[in-house]
Structure formats: structure tokens, C-alpha cells
Design an enzyme around this catalytic site. Structure first.
Site, mmCIF file in Angstrom:
data_model
loop_
_atom_site.group_PDB
_atom_site.id
_atom_site.type_symbol
_atom_site.label_atom_id
_atom_site.label_comp_id
_atom_site.label_asym_id
_atom_site.label_seq_id
_atom_site.Cartn_x
_atom_site.Cartn_y
_atom_site.Cartn_z
ATOM 1 C CG HIS A 50 -1.725 1.281 1.450
ATOM 2 N ND1 HIS A 50 -2.905 1.305 0.406
ATOM 3 C CD2 HIS A 50 -1.805 2.057 2.147
ATOM 4 C CE1 HIS A 50 -3.414 2.678 0.675
ATOM 5 N NE2 HIS A 50 -2.711 3.082 1.923
ATOM 6 C CG ASP A 52 -0.314 6.024 2.239
ATOM 7 O OD1 ASP A 52 -1.506 5.873 1.861
ATOM 8 O OD2 ASP A 52 0.044 5.272 3.164
ATOM 9 C CG ASP A 176 -5.243 3.223 4.254
ATOM 10 O OD1 ASP A 176 -5.968 3.017 5.432
ATOM 11 O OD2 ASP A 176 -4.374 4.182 4.434
#
Ligand code: NAG
Ligand code: NAG
Ligand code: ZN
Length: 984
Positions: A50, A52, A176
Site C-alpha cells: 500500500h 500512499d 485504506d
């Protein structure tokens, strides 16, 4: 185009205009899914990272791995490492999500590395998933920008892999974001996605769904669009991390790798296998099928991908070896697509859901409703960025500009893509990252404005030798600052209207103490001078010398512009003085009158000149909550993500000072509540709504213990409105969703935070629905609620001195340095609400909500954009050189059709156009119906020699192909089906 007999409200139709037909893609499908075993619990292991697009570090810091002191995260290393490790063994699988990073990686690879990645995709080892520029937040983003950033990501992927069919993303992966929007689900469905996966939902909702085996459902995201906007959705059991004890990341984790040497003293296969089997057994019954999805990864994992893959290889081998001892668990490398196909084959009947997943709480005292408002100035800048981006894209098409360099359009497209990220527009990033976002967005806006200027020059030149006009945008008009209008004796303002219908707007220009004339063509038009309010003049970082504003009304053709010529005369003009109002504080235009109570100085009533009704018992005032710093019940603080007030709101001032200013075009009441709270109440001559232009800050917050920060709200009250706790907010700026105080539609709510837990995201509007409707439109996303009947409350600004413990590790304490004193002060935010109080539908049957949505579009989302330029030419000379009025569309479109997108693709070879049916069922007797839109000859670019193809919403797949190939899931029948039925 002709829509069929079925009325399709709120439909989005997408067309690509090109010279040649689309080349057929190279390979129809490259899904190579590992076989599953019938009768076993098939555990689909999904290796993922993941990444960001900015959070604790900036986008570039994350890509290159700079600032390892903040976080050990380097995305280029992750992608490199994964590509190498996948290439070693064909069984291995991986998914990659964020196209912003993928593109950055791609750009610095050799042809050989690129080919290697392409092969992995063709073999089904690497699946690109979601594919948007970033993983967008769902609460505070606008559908316009969500669709745009998917289009950008999809287009980039097509470009990298030459339109390779199996590189095209087919799964929504919103793991998320802090809660989930119905409109996002609808958008993903209309892009052709087969399913949607996420991790975060309210902890009570999760517990209920786990108990009732409802972690999977079909989200029916739009009643009128039926299956086309329904999507299979699954929530993860816990989070998107690997199972506890099985994070094999060398950089981030300390879990035990698998030692499979039986002669070793540290041999641990039985232990590692057994506890994994325990983990599977603890969750498998939650799901409806014999398939279970297990995420293997976390934030920025796989920088040393070998440690993951080697251990997952062993885990699969040894857990499956237990099958010969009777174990019924089957592990396999998988991807969400492979998992979803397996679930689809099970052919179950699924429960449906038609509301949304807001607000999100991960504890009884932890409602993630603060970020709906956090960093209000960045949220506003993002909304302006969208407005400008649409203007530049349209103008590029109309002027037939070829995209030559990145700065032309991609600079702002990419900045807007980044801004949608769930730690960007949300305000949940570190301060240095927020600064970087603002800088990136600012550069994008300047680049885009330069492109627009080029287009206007091309479209307006009447003669070949017409000198180039140096058009600029004034990005500080919200503090009445504009270099060009302030310091020039002669200048032009060219307003571009991005709507497919005529637009009108009131223009306000900061100017000097002189009289000015404004002409349209050679005809002078009516103007008015207004005093710039004291509270704006006092903004410390405002560098303008203007003390008054010149106001005029402009009407602009559809997809067109109108130029106004402004001359400063030699005659000085005193700043307009407030009117002595013989004790009555009334402002009015041709349609409404607003009254302020002379004894309190607060708004009190609204009179409609159209229906003759005087709505009394109204009011508006400002309050603040003290942010909690934890208490006996919970240590939870209020912070960037979480809103947790310490008690009820306190009024800031019940009797503000007021002054009134009146003129023919606009009338204003200036209110001063305190040194840090001021407002203008404003009525324009031809508007049906009242404007409340608020200014908040610097919010006092100094003593950490006594005053841990404040969260400032405005409350609109209609005393006689009996709303029974019900109000409505928009979903990503589109349809409205019913909200009810202290209530959730899908579980029995046990509410411990009665204020924060009743806050919902307001992207563009909040409204009540009674005989008379109260509506507030916002110019940026804010948190909103109705805590008592007849009230609407919006949070405007927040300044907090404690971190709320969700990872950002900083208090939300935005500051600037006062250039005069050198002292750090809290950030000032200024913005507008449009307020209306009107019968639920007007004499023509148009609902108040439909009108409001339109006002929001016309005034906030797709408002006319002003370009300024000084000039040496006289008015007459200007007219000899330039067209002052231009209409880019051959015929204006019907009132209910919005041009959502008009943009060049492939550097200008192709044009993408999106039409939007702008009304919901029952919005309006006429406008809710179908409309016929001729596409050929819409503009010059749509000549009959062109190929026009109807695409899915993301513009990367043909609509027909998507409609026929999307996985269909059976539902329990709740809600009647309506088929999408449309033919070009
Ligand atoms: C409407 O009511 C307000 C408050 O009572 C009053 O001040 C105002 O004059 C009224 N307006 C009209 C047009 O009756
Ligand atoms: C806050 O306001 C509510 C509603 O008016 C009231 O019931 C409650 O007692 C108040 N709480 C405090 C701490 O004053
Ligand atoms: Zn994230």
C-alpha cells in the site's frame, strides 16, 4: 445519441472522437488463476503493497526513499524488487495499485525492464488494480475529480502497455480510505469494475456483518441506473495487513520467517503451519463461499520482496502438505480478480446495500469525522484546481491545441490526481507534505492557465497580426488581491464559461480609489463599487493595496468567453460608506430580501419576492467546540482525522458589530464577531440565494492544557422546521443520501459520541426536506450535521494541539508567519456558503434540491473563470484586433445535460466527451426526462468525418464490451432491476 424509453436519470455517457477506429487489443485476457479445490477452504493469498501518494513524506520522497528518518519507504525499490522476484517463479502473484508511482518507475526503466513488466502482466503474475492516479478519499472528493483521476491513470496504463487488454484494471481496491461513498461505488461500476474491496468500516457495522456473514454484498449504488451501477463489494475481516505473525517484511516487521530445514535447531514448520491453520479456521466461516481472501502486505512493504515471496512459497507448500493428513485448507497465490471469479462461480444470492459507509469509527470515541474539514484552505484550492482544469481542457479542444509538453495539461491533471489521495485532500498528511501538495497544485494551475491563455489568444485573434495577450489568472481573489486589476489603468477581463448553457456571474475586481468604466463590446455596462471589508484588509499576508472592489454582472455564452474592457478614469472615488439604515438592516435584490435583527446583529429572516412569503425565525451564528485531549472515558484526542469535542459548542459572540452597504447590483451586511471571526451576508440583484462569506482565524490556541484547540462551526437555524432528525447530504457531490440523527440504516447504533458520531461528509450540499427546504451549499468539502431539529451545522475550520494517534504524528496546527511581527499565527480560512430557504418545489415544479445542485455547479464547481491582462490598446483598437465574444458549441445543450468532460486525449489526436444527465427522478417534471443530444457537429471537432465510439466511464474500454463482460452477481431481490439501455 438517443436514450431509450427507460428514463435514465443521472446517467453518464462517454464518447471518444477519433480519426480511426480503435485498434483491437493484443490479448483478450491474461488471467491465469491457480486452480482452487472444491470442498476445501481456498485461501487466496494476495501479495500487495500500500503505497500512499504522499502522507508522512512527499510523493517524491516516497518514490526515491528520501527521509528514511521519517519512514523507511522507497517505492522505486519496491517495484524493482517485485518485478525481479515475480520473474523467478511463475506461480508468484502481485498486485500494483497507484499509477502515479508506476508511471514514475516506468519513466526511468530500460526497454528491457519495461518488457519484463509487460510479460509479467501478460502471464497474469502482476495485476494492475484500481489503476487510478492515487487511491482517492471518498468523503471529501468530488465525482468530477474522481472520474478524471481514473481516466488519467487508465490512459497512462494504456500508453505504457499499448492498450494491452489485460493490463486494464477491473477491480476497485479502496483498502485504506476512511469510509466509503455510494457515488464512488457507482463510478467504479460504470467504469466496468467487477468488484470492490476495502478494509475500513465502522467497528460496530463490522461486528454485525461478521456475526451475520454479511461481509460481502452487492452495493446498489443508484436506483435509476440499476445493474450498471451495482457492484459486488467485500470488506476485509480486519485490515489490509498480513495475518498477525505473518508479516515477512525485512524492513518493517519482526515476524519469524519459515525455517524448513528439519535438521536445524530452529526448524519451525509445524509451529508456523499450525498457527496459520488456526488463523484460517478463526475467520473462514465469516464468508459465504469456500474462498477466503488474505492480504499479504502492508504500507510500503516488499522493498525486499524475496523475504515475502520465499516465505509465502514455503507457507503454501507446508500448509497444503497437511492435506494428506486430512487438512481441508488449500493455500494459493491469487489476485482479487481470481478470488472474485471463484466467488462468482459459487453463484450465491447476495444481500444488497443502498446507503453508504459514513461516518467511519474505529472505536466508540473515535469518529473519523474531523478530516471532513481538516485543512480547509487546501480543500478549497483543490476545488479551484478542478474548475480551472476543466476550463483548460475544454479550451484546448476548442482551439485545437496539440499537447506539446507536460506542462500543457498533464501538470495539473497529475497534481489533481495526487490531490484526490486519501491523505492529501483529507488534510491528514504532515505539514511539510501539505506544503508540497499546495506547491504542486499551484504550479499545475499556473501551467494550465498558461495553456488556456494560449487557447483564448488563438480563438480571439481577429487579424493575424493581433498582438499576443498576456492573460493571467488571479488566484488570490478570495482575499481581494489581483495585481493586474489593481495596478493598471486599462485592462481586460475575459471570462470563460465551461457550461454547455449560458452562464451569468457577478465579477468582483480589487481596484484603486478611482472611478472605472467597464464595457462589453463598446457598450458601457452597469458597475458598483464596494468597500473591501476591514477583516480582509487586515489579513497579514495580503499584499494588496486595493481597498475597494469593482462589481459588474457578466453573461457568457456556452463553452465560450466574453471579454470586458476596464478603464480607470482620472476621477477619484471615495470608498463607499456604510448606509445609515434607520435602524433596519435589510439587504435585497430583485428576488429576495434578507433581514438582520437590529438588536442582535444576526440574520433573522428571508423574504421571497416571488411567492410573497416572509420566512421568519431564521438565524445563523458561529460557535466553537474545544477539541478533546482525552478524558476518563477514553484517551482519544481530537486531531487531523478524528473529531472529538470536549462538550457542547460555545457561541463566539451573540451580538456582532454590523455595517450595511447597498447598491444596485449587490447589497452586503458586514459582521464582526471577534478578532478572528467575521462574515459578510450578501444578496446579489438576480440571485435567489443568500451568500454567507465567512472568515475564520487565526484561531486562538496557545496553552496546551487549558486550550487544546478549537473547531469552529456555523449553525443555520429555522425555528419552525420540524425535521425529525432527518437531513440530507450529497455523495461525492452527486446524489443525496438521507441521514438521520443517532441512527444507521444497517445496524443498531450504540452512540457514545453524540456530536462527532452525527457528523457526515458534505462535499457540496446539506439540506432538509420538508414543505420548506433549508439548503446550504459549500465551496469546499466540510463536515456537517443537524444536531437539533431545524438546524444545519457545518464545521469551517479547526486548529488542534494534539495528535489523534492515527499515524500522522503531528497536531493539526496550521500556521503562517506574520510578516509584520514575525510571530507564528494560526491559519486564516475564508469561504462562502450559499443559503436558500424555499418551498420544496417552485411554481414550475422544480425541486429546491435540484436548483441547489445547479447553483452549486454554476457558482462553485464549474464557475466562469476570469483571465486578466493589462493592455495599451484603446477599447476601439481592442475590438479591431480581437473577438470579444465566442461560443464554442454550435447549439447550447438542453438544460438537463451537463458536459462533464471535454478534453483532448493522446496529445490532441482524440477528444473525450462526457455528457451527464444532471437530474434525479422527481427533480423536475420536464428536466428529469430524457433529452436528445446530437453529438455530430457539437463543436467543430465533431465533424461527420470522425469516428465516434461509446466508452465506459473510464474511457479505456468500449461500453459494449464492458456491459457484456462484467461479472453479474445475483441478489436477494431488494430493489427492482432496471437495465441500462442506451444506443448511440
Ligand atoms: C419580514 O420579516 C422581518 C422580520 O420580522 C421584517 O423585518 C421584514 O420587514 C419583513 N419583510 C417583509 C417584506 O415583510
Ligand atoms: C449538550 O447539549 C445537549 C443538547 O442540548 C444537552 O442535552 C446536554 O446536556 C449538553 N451537555 C453539556 C455537557 O452541557
Ligand atoms: Zn493509505
Amino acid at each position: 445519441m438517443r436514450t431509450s424509453a427507460t428514463t435514465l436519470y443521472f446517467l453518464l455517457s462517454v464518447y471518444l472522437v477519433r480519426a480511426n477506429p480503435i485498434e483491437t487489443s493484443y490479448k483478450a485476457s491474461c488471467e491465469v488463476c491457480h486452480p482452487t479445490k472444491e470442498g476445501y477452504t481456498n485461501v487466496h493469498l494476495i501479495p500487495h503493497t500500500h503505497d500512499d501518494v504522499g502522507w508522512l513524506k512527499t510523493v517524491d520522497q516516497y518514490f526515491y526513499g528520501q527521509r528514511p528518518d521519517i519512514q523507511k519507504a522507497a517505492v522505486q525499490i519496491i517495484i524493482d524488487s517485485v518485478v525481479d522476484e515475480l520473474s523467478k517463479y511463475p506461480d508468484r502473484r502481485f498486485i500494483y495499485v497507484e499509477t502515479a508511482f508506476l508511471k514514475q518507475w516506468w519513466d526511468i526503466q530500460s526497454d528491457e525492464r519495461r518488457a519484463k513488466m509487460r510479460t509479467l502482466i501478460e502471464k497474469g503474475q502482476l495485476e494492475l488494480i484500481s489503476g487510478a492516479w492515487s487511491m482517492h478519499d471518498e468523503a471529501v472528493t468530488h465525482y468530477h475529480s474522481i472520474i478524471d483521476q481514473f481516466t488519467l491513470g487508465f490512459g497512462t496504463i494504456d500508453q505504457m502497455f499499448d492498450g494491452l487488454s489485460c493490463a486494464k484494471p477491473k477491480i476497485g481496491w479502496q483498502i485504506d480510505p476512511f469510509g466509503h461513498a455510494r457515488e464512488t461505488a457507482s463510478i467504479l461500476a460504470q467504469m466496468g469494475f467487477d468488484g470492490l474491496f476495502f478494509a475500513r468500516l465502522d467497528h460496530q457495522d463490522r461486528a454485525r456483518r461478521i456475526r451475520d456473514k454479511e461481509m460481502e454484498f452487492v452495493w446498489r449504488a443508484s436506483e435509476s441506473l440499476g445493474n450498471a451501477s451495482s457492484i459486488f463489494t467485500q470488506a476485509f475481516y480486519k485490515h489490509y495487513s498480513a495475518p498477525s505473525g505473518y508479516c515477512f517484511d525485512l524492513v518493517h516487521c519482526n515476524d519469524q520467517p519459515i525455517n524448513e530445514n528439519p535438521n536445524s535447531g530452529d526448524y519451525n514448520v509445524p509451529n508456523r503451519v499450525n498457527s496459520f491453520i488456526e488463523f484460517v479456521n478463526s475467520q473462514k466461516d465469516t464468508y459465504q463461499t469456500e474462498h477466503m481472501l488474505v492480504t499479504m502486505g502492508d504500507d510500503f512493504t516488499y522493498q525486499q520482496a524475496a523475504s515475502w515471496f520465499d516465505n509465502i512459497d514455503r507457507l503454501i507448500k507446508h500448509v497444503n502438505a497437511e492435506q494428506k493428513n486430512g487438512s481441508m485448507i488449500n493455500l494459493l497465490y491469487s489476485t482479487p480478480s481470481c478470488y472474485l471469479q471463484a466467488v462468482h462461480r459459487a453463484d450465491k444470492v447476495w444481500k444488497t446495500k443502498s446507503d453508504d459507509l459514513f461516518p467511519y469509527a474505529d472505536g466508540d470515541h473515535s469518529f473519523w469525522t474531523g478530516y471532513y474539514t481538516s485543512r480547509p484552505t487546501l480543500k478549497y484550492m483543490e476545488r479551484r484546481g478542478n474548475n480551472l482544469l476543466q476550463v483548460c481542457k475544454q479550451l484546448s479542444v476548442l482551439a485545437e491545441l496539440k499537447q506539446e509538453k507536460w506542462e500543457d495539461l498533464d501538470s495539473l491533471r497529475e497534481a489533481m490526481g495526487v490531490m484526490q489521495h486519501h491523505d492529501a485532500i483529507t488534510g491528514t498528511e504532515k505539514q511539510h507534505v501539505a506544503d508540497d501538495y499546495a506547491k504542486m497544485l499551484h504550479k499545475g494551475m499556473l501551467d494550465c492557465a498558461a495553456t488556456a491563455a494560449k487557447a483564448i489568444n488563438k480563438l480571439s485573434a481577429k487579424i493575424t497580426e493581433a498582438p499576443t495577450v498576456n492573460y493571467e489568472s488571479c488566484l488570490l481573489l478570495n482575499v481581494s488581491q489581483c495585481e493586474i486589476s489593481e495596478s493598471n489603468d486599462r485592462f481586460v477581463v475575459t471570462l470563460y464559461n465551461p457550461l454547455a448553457q449560458e452562464a451569468s456571474t457577478y465579477v468582483r475586481l480589487p481596484v484603486q480609489n478611482f472611478k472605472y468604466t467597464v464595457s462589453q463590446g463598446s457598450v458601457p455596462i452597469a458597475t458598483q463599487m464596494l468597500k473591501i471589508p476591514d477583516h480582509v484588509l487586515r489579513v497579514p499576508y495580503r499584499t494588496s493595496t486595493a481597498v475597494q472592489e469593482l462589481v459588474f454582472k457578466a453573461t457568457i455564452p456556452p463553452l465560450g468567453f466574453q471579454t470586458f474592457y476596464v478603464t480607470k478614469t482620472a476621477e477619484e472615488s471615495a470608498v463607499p460608506a456604510p448606509v445609515e439604515d434607520d435602524g433596519k438592516f435589510t439587504i435585497q435584490g430583485n428576488l429576495i430580501q434578507a433581514n438582520v435583527d437590529p438588536t442582535t446583529g444576526l440574520f433573522e429572516s428571508l423574504y421571497s419576492k416571488q411567492n410573497g412569503l416572509n420566512y421568519t425565525g431564521l438565524s445563523q451564528n458561529f460557535y466553537y467546540y474545544l477539541g478533546s485531549n482525552g478524558d476518563m472515558e477514553s484517551s482519544q484526542s481530537s486531531g487531523a482525522y478524528i473529531f472529538r469535542p470536549n462538550g457542547n459548542a460555545t457561541v463566539i459572540n451573540a451580538t456582532p458589530e454590523i455595517t450595511t452597504f447597498k447598491g444596485e447590483l449587490v447589497q452586503e451586511i458586514h459582521q464582526k464577531f471577534s478578532d478572528w471571526v467575521s462574515q459578510i451576508i450578501r444578496v446579489y440583484a438576480d440571485n435567489e440565494f443568500v451568500e454567507f462569506e465567512w472568515m475564520i482565524g487565526p484561531i486562538p490556541a496557545q496553552l496546551r492544557l487549558v486550550d487544546p484547540g478549537k473547531e469552529v462551526v456555523t449553525r443555520y437555524l429555522a425555528q419552525d422546521l420540524v425535521t425529525n432528525g432527518v437531513f440530507y447530504t450529497d455523495s461525492n457531490g452527486r446524489g443525496s443520501i438521507e441521514r438521520k440523527r443517532d441512527y444507521r440504516p444497517t445496524w443498531d447504533l450504540d452512540l457514545k459520541e453524540e456530536i462527532a458520531g452525527n457528523y457526515f461528509p458534505v462535499t457540496t450540499f446539506i439540506t432538509t426536506k420538508n414543505e420548506t427546504e433549508m439548503t446550504v451549499l459549500t465551496d469546499r468539502a466540510q463536515g456537517g450535521t443537524s444536531l437539533q431539529d431545524g438546524t444545519l451545522e457545518l464545521m469551517l475550520h479547526r486548529r488542534l494541539l494534539h495528535d489523534d494517534g492515527r499515524g500522522v504524528g503531528e497536531a493539526l496546527n496550521e500556521k503562517y508567519e506574520d510578516p509584520n511581527s514575525g510571530v507564528s499565527q494560526g491559519m486564516i480560512a475564508r469561504g462562502r456558503h450559499l443559503f436558500s430557504f424555499a418551498p420544496i418545489s417552485d411554481a414550475l415544479g422544480t425541486t429546491a434540491t435540484a436548483k441547489a445542485r445547479r447553483w452549486s455547479r454554476d457558482n462553485m464547481i464549474l464557475a466562469p473563470w476570469a483571465f486578466f491582462a493589462p493592455t495599451d490598446l484603446s477599447d476601439a483598437q481592442w475590438l479591431e484586433n480581437y473577438e470579444v465574444v465566442y461560443q464554442g458549441i454550435n447549439n447550447k445543450l438542453p438544460e438537463n445535460v451537463n458536459i462533464l468532460t471535454l478534453e483532448p486525449m493522446k496529445g490532441g489526436e482524440e477528444v473525450l466527451v462526457r455528457f451527464e444527465h444532471f437530474y434525479e427522478p422527481n427533480d423536475d417534471p420536464a428536466l428529469s426526462a430524457n433529452s436528445l443530444v446530437p453529438i455530430y457537429n457539437l463543436t467543430k471537432r465533431f465533424g461527420t468525418d470522425k469516428m465516434i465510439e461509446e466508452m465506459s466511464l473510464g474511457a479505456n474500454r468500449r461500453l459494449a464490451e464492458v456491459s457484456s463482460s462484467r461479472l453479474q452477481f445475483r441478489t436477494d431481490g431488494a430493489g427492482a432491476e432496471k437495465e441500462r439501455n442506451i444506443a448511440p
